[in-house]
Design a protein around this motif. Structure first.
Motif, PDB file in Angstrom:
ATOM      1  N   SER A   1      35.596  16.640 -10.399  1.00  0.00           N
ATOM      2  CA  SER A   1      35.032  17.213  -9.076  1.00  0.00           C
ATOM      3  C   SER A   1      33.482  17.021  -9.344  1.00  0.00           C
ATOM      4  O   SER A   1      33.108  17.532  -9.659  1.00  0.00           O
ATOM      5  CB  SER A   1      35.370  17.875  -8.094  1.00  0.00           C
ATOM      6  OG  SER A   1      35.346  18.530  -7.058  1.00  0.00           O
TER       7      SER A   1
ATOM      8  N   HIS B   1      36.342  19.485  -2.821  1.00  0.00           N
ATOM      9  CA  HIS B   1      35.282  19.952  -4.439  1.00  0.00           C
ATOM     10  C   HIS B   1      35.824  21.014  -4.838  1.00  0.00           C
ATOM     11  O   HIS B   1      35.722  21.880  -4.705  1.00  0.00           O
ATOM     12  CB  HIS B   1      34.015  19.375  -4.187  1.00  0.00           C
ATOM     13  CG  HIS B   1      33.341  20.059  -5.180  1.00  0.00           C
ATOM     14  ND1 HIS B   1      33.887  19.372  -6.714  1.00  0.00           N
ATOM     15  CD2 HIS B   1      32.082  21.198  -5.160  1.00  0.00           C
ATOM     16  CE1 HIS B   1      32.506  19.671  -7.436  1.00  0.00           C
ATOM     17  NE2 HIS B   1      32.032  20.973  -6.283  1.00  0.00           N
TER      18      HIS B   1
ATOM     19  N   ASP C   1      39.177  13.006  -6.028  1.00  0.00           N
ATOM     20  CA  ASP C   1      39.332  13.716  -7.732  1.00  0.00           C
ATOM     21  C   ASP C   1      40.284  13.028  -7.864  1.00  0.00           C
ATOM     22  O   ASP C   1      40.431  12.859  -9.486  1.00  0.00           O
ATOM     23  CB  ASP C   1      38.906  14.548  -7.849  1.00  0.00           C
ATOM     24  CG  ASP C   1      40.514  15.861  -6.972  1.00  0.00           C
ATOM     25  OD1 ASP C   1      41.217  14.946  -6.922  1.00  0.00           O
ATOM     26  OD2 ASP C   1      40.090  16.436  -7.248  1.00  0.00           O
TER      27      ASP C   1
END
Length: 347
Positions: free
Chosen positions: A162, A169, A204
């Motif tokens: 990430s 995140h 991600d």
């Protein structure tokens, strides 16, 4: 033409109409596009606006990097860790002592910039203050450290990569976890074969990696270069394969159809709520699904997606609901059935 957004209005007040700027991570403002020599942004949709005016527009991950003319102006993002990354990136990319101005709204955290610049060993001079925005001047310094912003963590038996600016995140958010459980349940009745899957707004890469690990053929797209790079790194970290593309919703997928489209679509752009991309995701989905394909998405319970799904597909079902998030599923066959029924009624 005058600036529309507060931060750009401050730039117009300070630099005047003769401004020749090189904005970094800029917002969409016609005045800014007009006064730019070039721009850098992770957002492929915004880059397209500058390119449409025959101006250079690049991703921070493009190589080789070519410095452009104009006063460098960094637009401070709401995620201050991402702002720090942009400052360090500028210091790595530009010659030492290059002038850099930083602009942003007070409610967006610009008041923290002097302290952040000091922590990086960079000078700070306040240039102007208006429209609840501030403008600071600094200069690049020598930074030898490599990009250390990438975060590696484990979740759901996967290794995830990430970066600041990527949705969720450093963690797997509650909505994504609910979506994964619902997708697993939805796929169980299907024959155990590889599906052609689209992960829309891949972030991600948690959904892409989870599906690829189960043998499905994955295509992942996101409007953000940070997310695209994170997804590629996540797949590589788990020794999985998949196609990962920068795309403004379906812009990079012309003519492609999928057995399954999954998404945890964003509805924020910085601090503003925007349903535009999510609406396009739903409304254009039938053009990208196979005959027996399905769209499965998760959303905050208060968002107005049921109406969009009803209008686009004729019907939909709720696969999961924990009161905060809901997982919806819709199929093109539902839309065709509705059309046939309506045709019979007209007769």
């Amino acid at each position: 033409m005058s600036a529309q957004l507060p931060a750009c209005q401050l730039l117009e007040r300070y630099y005047g109409q003769a401004a020749q700027l090189w904005p970094i991570a800029p917002p969409e403002d016609p005045w800014l596009i007009d006064r730019s020599k070039a721009m850098v942004s992770d957002n492929v949709s915004l880059r397209g606006l500058w390119e449409g005016r025959d101006k250079a527009a690049v991703s921070p991950f493009d190589v080789p990097f070519v410095q452009q003319a104009g006063q460098v102006v960094l637009f401070w993002p709401k995620a201050h860790q991402l702002g720090i990354w942009w400052l360090e990136w500028l210091c790595r990319m530009l010659p030492e002592n290059t002038p850099v101005d930083v602009v942003g709204e007070h409610q967006g955290g610009i008041k923290r910039v002097p302290k952040i610049l000091s922590g990086l060993g960079m000078r700070c001079d306040k240039l102007d203050n208006a429209r609840r925005c501030s403008l600071f001047a600094t200069r690049t310094v020598a930074i030898e450290n490599p990009d250390s912003a990438w975060q590696r963590f484990e979740a759901l038996s996967l290794t995830l990569m990430s970066h600041p600016g990527v949705f969720g995140h450093g963690k797997v958010d509650e909505g994504t976890q609910l979506l994964l459980h619902a997708v697993e349940t939805a796929l169980e009745p299907l024959p155990p074969k590889a599906l052609k899957v689209l992960d829309m707004g891949c972030g991600d890469g948690i959904l892409s990696a989870w599906l690829a690990a189960r043998g499905h053929e994955v295509t992942a797209v996101d409007v953000s270069a940070f997310a695209v790079e994170a997804c590629r790194r996540t797949l590589a970290a788990n020794h999985l394969s998949g196609q990962v593309l920068e795309s403004d919703v379906y812009s990079a997928l012309e003519g492609q159809r999928f057995d399954l489209i999954v998404s945890n679509p964003p509805f924020h752009q910085e601090r503003e709520i925007s349903y535009g991309p999510s609406a396009r995701l739903i409304e254009e989905a039938p053009n990208h699904l196979t005959g027996k394909g399905q769209l499965v998405l998760v959303a905050n319970a208060f968002l107005p997606y049921p109406g969009l799904l009803e209008r686009t597909f004729g019907s939909f079902e709720t696969l999961a609901d924990n009161r905060r998030f809901r997982v919806y599923r819709a199929k093109p066959e539902d839309s065709s059935k509705t059309s046939v029924q309506a045709s019979k009624k007209r007769r």
